[in-house]
Design a protein around this motif. Structure first.
Motif, PDB file in Angstrom:
ATOM      1  N   PRO A 131     -11.488 -46.090 -28.835  1.00  0.00           N
ATOM      2  CA  PRO A 131     -12.671 -46.071 -27.963  1.00  0.00           C
ATOM      3  C   PRO A 131     -13.902 -46.528 -28.738  1.00  0.00           C
ATOM      4  O   PRO A 131     -13.837 -46.771 -29.946  1.00  0.00           O
ATOM      5  N   TYR A 132     -15.013 -46.641 -28.032  1.00  0.00           N
ATOM      6  CA  TYR A 132     -16.287 -47.018 -28.656  1.00  0.00           C
ATOM      7  C   TYR A 132     -16.927 -45.757 -29.224  1.00  0.00           C
ATOM      8  O   TYR A 132     -17.104 -44.766 -28.518  1.00  0.00           O
ATOM      9  N   ALA A 133     -17.260 -45.768 -30.500  1.00  0.00           N
ATOM     10  CA  ALA A 133     -17.838 -44.584 -31.152  1.00  0.00           C
ATOM     11  C   ALA A 133     -18.906 -45.035 -32.127  1.00  0.00           C
ATOM     12  O   ALA A 133     -18.669 -45.913 -32.969  1.00  0.00           O
ATOM     13  N   ALA A 134     -20.102 -44.454 -32.026  1.00  0.00           N
ATOM     14  CA  ALA A 134     -21.233 -44.868 -32.853  1.00  0.00           C
ATOM     15  C   ALA A 134     -20.936 -44.663 -34.331  1.00  0.00           C
ATOM     16  O   ALA A 134     -20.202 -43.766 -34.733  1.00  0.00           O
ATOM     17  N   GLY A 135     -21.544 -45.511 -35.160  1.00  0.00           N
ATOM     18  CA  GLY A 135     -21.385 -45.402 -36.599  1.00  0.00           C
ATOM     19  C   GLY A 135     -20.089 -46.039 -37.070  1.00  0.00           C
ATOM     20  O   GLY A 135     -19.393 -46.743 -36.336  1.00  0.00           O
ATOM     21  N   ARG A 136     -19.785 -45.784 -38.334  1.00  0.00           N
ATOM     22  CA  ARG A 136     -18.551 -46.306 -38.924  1.00  0.00           C
ATOM     23  C   ARG A 136     -17.442 -45.296 -38.692  1.00  0.00           C
ATOM     24  O   ARG A 136     -17.502 -44.177 -39.183  1.00  0.00           O
ATOM     25  N   ARG A 137     -16.419 -45.694 -37.976  1.00  0.00           N
ATOM     26  CA  ARG A 137     -15.356 -44.778 -37.582  1.00  0.00           C
ATOM     27  C   ARG A 137     -14.033 -45.159 -38.232  1.00  0.00           C
ATOM     28  O   ARG A 137     -13.115 -45.673 -37.603  1.00  0.00           O
ATOM     29  N   GLY A 138     -13.962 -44.974 -39.571  1.00  0.00           N
ATOM     30  CA  GLY A 138     -12.715 -45.213 -40.279  1.00  0.00           C
ATOM     31  C   GLY A 138     -12.272 -46.660 -40.204  1.00  0.00           C
ATOM     32  O   GLY A 138     -13.025 -47.582 -40.488  1.00  0.00           O
ATOM     33  N   ARG A 139     -11.031 -46.886 -39.781  1.00  0.00           N
ATOM     34  CA  ARG A 139     -10.450 -48.225 -39.747  1.00  0.00           C
ATOM     35  C   ARG A 139     -10.503 -48.861 -38.359  1.00  0.00           C
ATOM     36  O   ARG A 139      -9.844 -49.873 -38.110  1.00  0.00           O
ATOM     37  N   ALA A 140     -11.274 -48.309 -37.453  1.00  0.00           N
ATOM     38  CA  ALA A 140     -11.326 -48.864 -36.102  1.00  0.00           C
ATOM     39  C   ALA A 140     -11.850 -50.294 -36.112  1.00  0.00           C
ATOM     40  O   ALA A 140     -11.317 -51.174 -35.433  1.00  0.00           O
ATOM     41  N   TRP A 141     -12.936 -50.531 -36.863  1.00  0.00           N
ATOM     42  CA  TRP A 141     -13.490 -51.870 -37.036  1.00  0.00           C
ATOM     43  C   TRP A 141     -13.629 -52.128 -38.531  1.00  0.00           C
ATOM     44  O   TRP A 141     -14.235 -51.321 -39.248  1.00  0.00           O
ATOM     45  N   LEU A 142     -13.093 -53.230 -39.000  1.00  0.00           N
ATOM     46  CA  LEU A 142     -13.214 -53.607 -40.407  1.00  0.00           C
ATOM     47  C   LEU A 142     -13.793 -55.014 -40.502  1.00  0.00           C
ATOM     48  O   LEU A 142     -13.464 -55.891 -39.695  1.00  0.00           O
TER      49      LEU A 142
END
Length: 448
Positions: free
Chosen positions: A306-317
């Motif tokens: 899902p869309y989550a503010a900030g840096r969320r682990g490996r969701a987006w690299l």
């Protein structure tokens, strides 16, 4: 009320503490509400009276509070965990509510008064920007795609982050920091107004392009957001590249997996979707294509998140061919030789994830053009904390993007590491110190 103005108001301090929290709160509220003719003098009078009643320790506290330098550790991430703990609700639910509302106090009140049900009731509102989801750096393309069955791979562009809200004919364009720049980006608003939908919230990048379609320097794109000169507006038309859809025609998509949001994105944004592929057969070829087009690299995304503010682990690299870090300028040394008379060698700090002062990790004077040297020499004294014959120590507010070959263990700097072959790329006017990379991010690049 600037830092120098407040410092000049400091005088004799009270021998014993008498101020209460309620008194200080009420007086600062009066200062904030003071406007019109003579308001500067009245604000100075109010604050001078407050500071004269404060002890030396209270004066120090108030000065740092008013200038944003309190740095006692209560960062937003810490406060989110505190709200979750105090109200016995999941931290992810608190983070989601803060992302949507943009306000910690509102979120805390909802959690305290209504628990999980109240937090789940938070929903996206057209015209109220959502805090952006961010990417974490990857060491390599292979490392980024490893473990994701069907990764979404897109161009990583060196543009300005935008979030666009449309409700009928009413369109607003916001920056990464949620500032409304609609009046500076009329062509973007017009474009979104013409998309095949009634309401939409899109996340993306915008760039100013050259005549042959290559990206202009980042600073030229950012200049559009502060320009009111018609000739500059016409010369630097902005092109949007959207990569996410958070709402479409009455349906909120924040909690939907990325592959569903991407389907909505392609339906509504068409040719304005950022170049990329779902589960590309050869991600390395796509990386080469991005670099050949003048862009930074690639983004690798997990389609099930899902869309989550900030840096969320490996969701987006994010994958770049060379390492870059956003660091805080702590000080600058006066130059020698041809740089005599200019503030040159930069002291660089990484953000302390526990909320303390930035932690020094290196120095560099490489990459500084004559134009940047002149700008630093004019601007840095405005941020001066203290100085000596060699160095101007500054308030930690400026963020600079540094390119480097790597990081090595070192006892020379407090961070325990040193930057290898660091060079200045640009100052990040779109970021503040809270957006800088942490010392943990820097240490993660260590290879020794």
């Amino acid at each position: 009320m600037g830092w120098r103005t407040l410092r000049d108001l400091l005088g004799r301090c009270a021998p014993e503490p008498t101020l209460t929290v309620a008194e200080v709160d009420a007086l600062l509220g009066e200062v904030a509400a003071t406007s019109g003719s003579g308001s500067a003098s009245r604000r100075s009078e109010l604050l001078s009276g407050l500071l004269s009643r404060a002890t030396q320790g209270e004066q120090d506290f108030l000065l740092r509070l008013l200038t944003g330098e309190l740095r006692q550790g209560a960062l937003e991430g810490v406060m989110i965990e505190a709200i979750a703990s105090a109200t016995d609700v999941p931290g992810d639910l608190v983070r989601r509510a803060v992302m949507i509302s943009g306000d910690l106090a509102t979120t805390a009140a909802a959690a305290a008064g209504g628990g999980q049900g109240a937090l789940r009731a938070f929903h996206l509102e057209l015209g109220r920007p959502v805090r952006p989801m961010l990417a974490s750096p990857a060491d390599s393309l292979d490392q980024a795609v490893d473990g994701i069955a069907h990764p979404i791979v897109e161009y990583k562009m060196d543009g300005a982050r935008i979030q666009v809200h449309r409700d009928g004919d009413d369109v607003h364009v916001y920056t990464r920091t949620l500032r409304d720049i609609t009046r500076h980006a009329a062509e973007l608003a017009d474009l979104v107004r013409g998309l095949p939908c009634t309401s939409v919230v899109l996340d993306g990048e915008t760039l100013a392009l050259t005549d042959d379609g290559r990206p202009r320097p980042f600073q030229e794109t950012m200049a559009r957001f502060g320009s009111t000169r018609q000739e500059q507006v016409e010369a630097l038309l902005l092109r949007p590249y959207f990569f996410d859809c958070l709402h479409l025609d009455g349906v909120d998509l924040l909690d939907a997996p990325l592959h569903r949001r991407r389907e909505a994105l392609h339906r509504v944004a068409g040719e304005h979707v950022i170049p990329g592929e779902a589960a590309p057969a050869d991600a390395a070829t796509l990386l080469e294509s991005s670099l050949d087009a003048g862009h930074e690299g690639l983004m690798v995304k997990d389609p099930d998140t899902p869309y989550a503010a900030g840096r969320r682990g490996r969701a987006w690299l994010k994958v770049k061919p060379s390492h870059t870090l956003d660091l805080v300028v702590l000080a600058a040394e006066w130059g020698h030789g041809r740089r005599t008379g200019y503030l040159s060698n930069l002291h660089l700090g990484a953000r302390d994830p526990d909320g303390g002062e930035p932690i020094m990790v290196g120095k560099t004077f490489k990459g500084l053009t004559d134009e940047l040297l002149a700008w630093q020499t004019r601007h840095f004294p405005e941020l001066e904390r203290r100085s000596d014959d060699w160095t101007v120590h500054m308030r930690p507010e400026l963020v600079v993007e540094i390119e480097l070959d790597g990081v090595q263990t070192s006892t020379r700097y407090p961070g325990g590491v040193a930057l290898r072959f660091a060079r200045v790329l640009r100052y990040r006017e779109d970021k503040d110190a809270a957006d800088a990379d942490t010392v943990d991010d820097v240490r993660a690049l260590r290879r020794d």
